[in-house]
Design a protein around this motif. Structure first.
Motif, PDB file in Angstrom:
ATOM      1  N   ARG A  13      -0.064   4.193 -21.680  1.00 37.39           N
ATOM      2  CA  ARG A  13      -0.188   2.730 -21.705  1.00 37.39           C
ATOM      3  C   ARG A  13      -0.802   2.279 -23.020  1.00 37.39           C
ATOM      4  NH1 ARG A  13      -3.063   0.208 -16.804  1.00 37.39           N
ATOM      5  NH2 ARG A  13      -4.837   1.199 -17.785  1.00 37.39           N
ATOM      6  N   ASN A  14      -1.850   2.980 -23.477  1.00 34.66           N
ATOM      7  CA  ASN A  14      -2.499   2.624 -24.747  1.00 34.66           C
ATOM      8  C   ASN A  14      -1.582   2.841 -25.947  1.00 34.66           C
ATOM      9  OD1 ASN A  14      -4.829   1.857 -23.418  1.00 34.66           O
ATOM     10  ND2 ASN A  14      -5.837   3.824 -23.712  1.00 34.66           N
ATOM     11  N   HIS A  27      -3.143   6.356 -18.737  1.00 36.46           N
ATOM     12  CA  HIS A  27      -3.847   5.449 -19.659  1.00 36.46           C
ATOM     13  C   HIS A  27      -3.488   5.746 -21.117  1.00 36.46           C
ATOM     14  CE1 HIS A  27      -5.985   3.504 -16.467  1.00 36.46           C
ATOM     15  NE2 HIS A  27      -6.432   4.667 -16.018  1.00 36.46           N
TER      16      HIS A  27
END
Length: 117
Positions: A86-87, A83
């Motif tokens: 991805r962020n 995550h």
């Protein structure tokens, strides 16, 4: 005769097209300050724990880019790492595989891996 070669990896060289941009990107991803100088106009030693990573713009060519991961970066939580990347807008090229690892590309197209240790 004693073997003079140690069972250790000293440094991994990553081919990059622009040493300044690569330094900034890797330092941001690794959460470290971009300290130290670019050496000889083409090398940057990332501040790592354990095995070192050197970014090198002199060895870069389209043929030198890692087509498969040559090593992996460790994480203690693969979900959080996925995550996080991805962020950050990193190009993820796999989902989390076997609840253990995923692959991504750096800005030069090198395929790298993050693996839960």
């Amino acid at each position: 005769m004693v073997n003079p070669i140690l069972k250790q990896v000293g440094t991994i060289f990553i081919p990059v097209s622009n040493i300044e941009n690569a330094r900034d990107w890797y330092c941001e991803i690794l959460g470290v300050k971009a300290e130290g100088e670019i050496q000889f106009g083409h090398l940057y030693v990332l501040p790592m724990e354990g095995t070192g990573i050197v970014l090198d713009s002199k060895i870069y060519s389209e043929d030198s880019v890692f087509k498969i991961p040559a090593f992996h970066l460790n994480t203690e939580n693969i979900q959080e790492a996925f995550h996080f990347m991805r962020n950050k807008g990193v190009e993820l090229i796999t989902d989390i595989e076997n609840n253990h690892y995923f692959n991504f590309k750096d800005p030069d197209g090198n395929i790298l891996m993050i693996c839960q240790c």
